[in-house]
Design an enzyme around this catalytic site. Sequence first.
Site, short mmCIF file in Angstrom:
data_model
loop_
_atom_site.label_atom_id
_atom_site.label_comp_id
_atom_site.label_asym_id
_atom_site.label_seq_id
_atom_site.Cartn_x
_atom_site.Cartn_y
_atom_site.Cartn_z
N ASP A 1 69.64 -24.45 118.02
CA ASP A 1 70.92 -24.51 117.73
C ASP A 1 70.79 -25.50 116.50
OD1 ASP A 1 70.88 -27.98 117.98
OD2 ASP A 1 69.86 -27.28 119.41
N ASP B 1 60.32 -21.40 107.76
CA ASP B 1 60.30 -22.14 107.99
C ASP B 1 59.52 -21.37 109.76
OD1 ASP B 1 60.56 -24.29 107.17
OD2 ASP B 1 62.86 -24.67 108.38
N GLN C 1 62.32 -22.37 95.38
CA GLN C 1 62.07 -21.49 96.12
C GLN C 1 60.80 -21.09 95.92
OE1 GLN C 1 64.74 -20.71 99.03
NE2 GLN C 1 64.65 -23.34 98.10
N SER D 1 71.35 -24.28 108.59
CA SER D 1 72.72 -24.40 107.73
C SER D 1 72.60 -24.49 106.21
CB SER D 1 73.16 -25.16 108.52
OG SER D 1 72.41 -26.19 107.56
N HIS D 2 72.75 -23.56 105.72
CA HIS D 2 73.17 -23.99 104.08
C HIS D 2 74.45 -23.83 103.89
CE1 HIS D 2 70.11 -23.01 100.84
NE2 HIS D 2 69.63 -23.95 101.52
N ASN D 3 75.91 -24.62 104.10
CA ASN D 3 76.58 -24.66 104.57
C ASN D 3 77.25 -25.17 102.28
OD1 ASN D 3 76.15 -24.01 106.94
ND2 ASN D 3 77.19 -25.73 107.57
N HIS E 1 70.65 -34.72 105.94
CA HIS E 1 69.70 -34.15 105.81
C HIS E 1 68.37 -33.58 105.97
CE1 HIS E 1 69.93 -29.06 105.41
NE2 HIS E 1 68.41 -29.66 105.00
N SER F 1 74.33 -30.33 110.33
CA SER F 1 75.24 -30.33 109.47
C SER F 1 75.85 -31.26 109.55
CB SER F 1 75.20 -28.65 109.09
OG SER F 1 75.86 -28.60 107.52
#
Length: 766
Positions: free
Chosen positions: A521, A130, A328, A107-109, A59, A561
């Site tokens: 992307d 970010d 966080q 992503s946070h899949n 990651h 990801s």
Amino acid sequence: MPEVPLIDTVATAEGSPDTPQPYAELGMADDEYARVRDILGRRPTAAELAIYSVMWSEHCSYKSSRAHLRQFGDKAPHTDALLVGMGENAGVVDVGDGHAVTFKIESHNHPSYVEPHQGAATGVGGIVRDILTMGARPVAVLDALRFGPADAVDTARVLPGVVSGISFYGNCLGLPNIGGELGFDPGYAGNPLVNALCVGVLRHEDIKLAQAAGPGNLVVLFGAPTGPDGIGGASVLASATFEDESQAKRPSVQVGDPFLEKLLVECSLELFANDLVEGIQDLGAAGVSCATTELAAGGTGGMRISLDKVPLRDHRLTPEEILMSESQERMMAVVTPQKLDRFAAICDKWGVEATVIGEVTDVSSEEHERGGRLVMTWQGQTIVDLPPRTAADEGPVYQRPYARPATQDGLQRDSATHLERPGPGELREQLLRVLGSPGVCDPRWVTQQYDSHVRGNTVLATPHDGGVLRVSEDSARGIALAVDGNGRFSRLDPYAGAQLALAEAYRNVASTGARPLAVTDCLNFGSPEDSGVMWQFAETARGLADACQRLGTPVTGGNVSFYNQTGDSAIHPTPVVGVLGVIDDVHTRLASAFPTSPDQARIYLLGTTRPELDGSAWAQVVHGHLGGHPPQVDLDAEEALARILSGAAGEELLLSAHDLSDGGLGVALAESCLRGNVGCTVHLPGDAFEDLFSESAARVLVSVAADSPQEERLRELCREHGVVSTALGTVGGASLSVTHTGGEFTVPLSELAAAHTATLPALFDG
């Protein structure tokens, strides 16, 4: 077996080289661990092992993808608009008048499957930070969501939680959600995709970078205290295959507090405005490990950190847990000593805790090439002493073997041409079936939970083709954004599928009247250890890089990801592409709704329709079929179409514009009718079935005042750019009326609306 000492210092590591360490449990391979030992000249301490394990995870390090991602730089088209490219937290693009825009998708899949609400919420929070770290005010978000079958039990568990997480976090932050996409496919069962994009606005002179420069400058951690949530999240959840026992990984999912993030945003922006920050980095994946190594690696010296000074929510945390925590709403800044008091006063004003945890150090001449040292202490003892670039920038780069899967040829031979085509009397019923299918139907059950107009600068939002925002309240200049992807097309041909994803997002931005400028992307794939998956990835990267080069839209950054699979079942290769465009005057933007004015409007189809049904929504919905070749890619036609649309918008020729994608012309006609609450009458010039359901690319449905100078000018523009324009009919009435060589059919707006809007509420209400 000897145990690692309670406080594993550099001295004890040097004195106990044979102490076993749990590197495999932390996701490190034997050769990676051996390389760490070679870099350090000894075994790593427990804290150093924590740093390298998360920073070298898939990651964080892109170790399986980096070799292929380089071509985004090698093939990058030259453009004066690009101010900051790949390598920073987000890319920055000049949009004129001294304004710049930064945007990125990530992503946070896996976290969103394990804990849907918090996984999705913290995905939004992370991408917002970010954007903030670039010195910009975050102004909007978009999301691209994909789930398993809409009627599956697990989808009913995951989807509402994901939507509530996105809604909760974004709405609390006061950020409009202006667009996105929603898809369903058996390929995503057990592994949903939750991709979030954020965009921010700043002046050119306000750009911030992630670097720790200036020996003697202070390292300040500000925001939330560090807790046990999300420990190792980057490596545990995003860098390994996803098995059924993933529910046990719930503690690895971060917990978000959007109200604190809102304070952090406003606090940071005031710090930036007062020029109190020399370098800035958010704490996302890999937490303190990432922020310290990347800041130090981006500077010219080193860094010394006292981990004891990190504010904790749980004082039982070990140094390794502090380093790996992904709690966080935290940021790390480099501040000169002279500005510290003013920095602290602003943090105090916003109720944001700020703590000096270290300082930037000088570098000796022999260390200069390696960028100095990152040193960390705990209870007065040194537990980390490493060259930060080796963790942040010099992780392993794998040349994973890849090969075209043996099943690919058979998949492509299985074309939709053999499927039973509807007779003239079945066109109406099949259009309604496609229009009401979960991946095509009205997404308002989802989007109505988002606030699309908070802040007051939204000009266009869902359900239109792209979101449009004013850059500032005192300017007519605007930006447009769209995110798109099609896993079915990429499964059939990953090279063409990537280009079609870019083409659709590019076309959606152009359909608002904006000029496409740049790309971000999010590339979602299965395990890179599978040679077939790596072939899909390699082809996708090559296809996207080639298409961006041809269209002049550089990739400014993004996310890869991997390991999106359960057991041996990988998701469809799914590149999600975000495109940013600029529009000089937002008053000229184009919407996708047919006009409701009493003056007659004529409908035109711009572009060429071919018999392209492979991978289409029709094939999936009506026959459950996937096979053949995706639609032809014609980037010259896409560029020509975009020039026509932006030119026509600037000249105020058009009354509406709507791109053709899922479901083809039939769905586009229905959507434009429903969005304008007005009917239309059209005549299909060719094969009625193919005209309605083909998903040929480079096509847009537009309306223009009939028998007007604007209509003639539109036709002239199309001739100039070599784009076919076909008059289909006129706007008006209360039905979608279609005539063709084999007959005709009519669908009242009320019936169109019932088919289009009922699906998601029936599935997810209650």
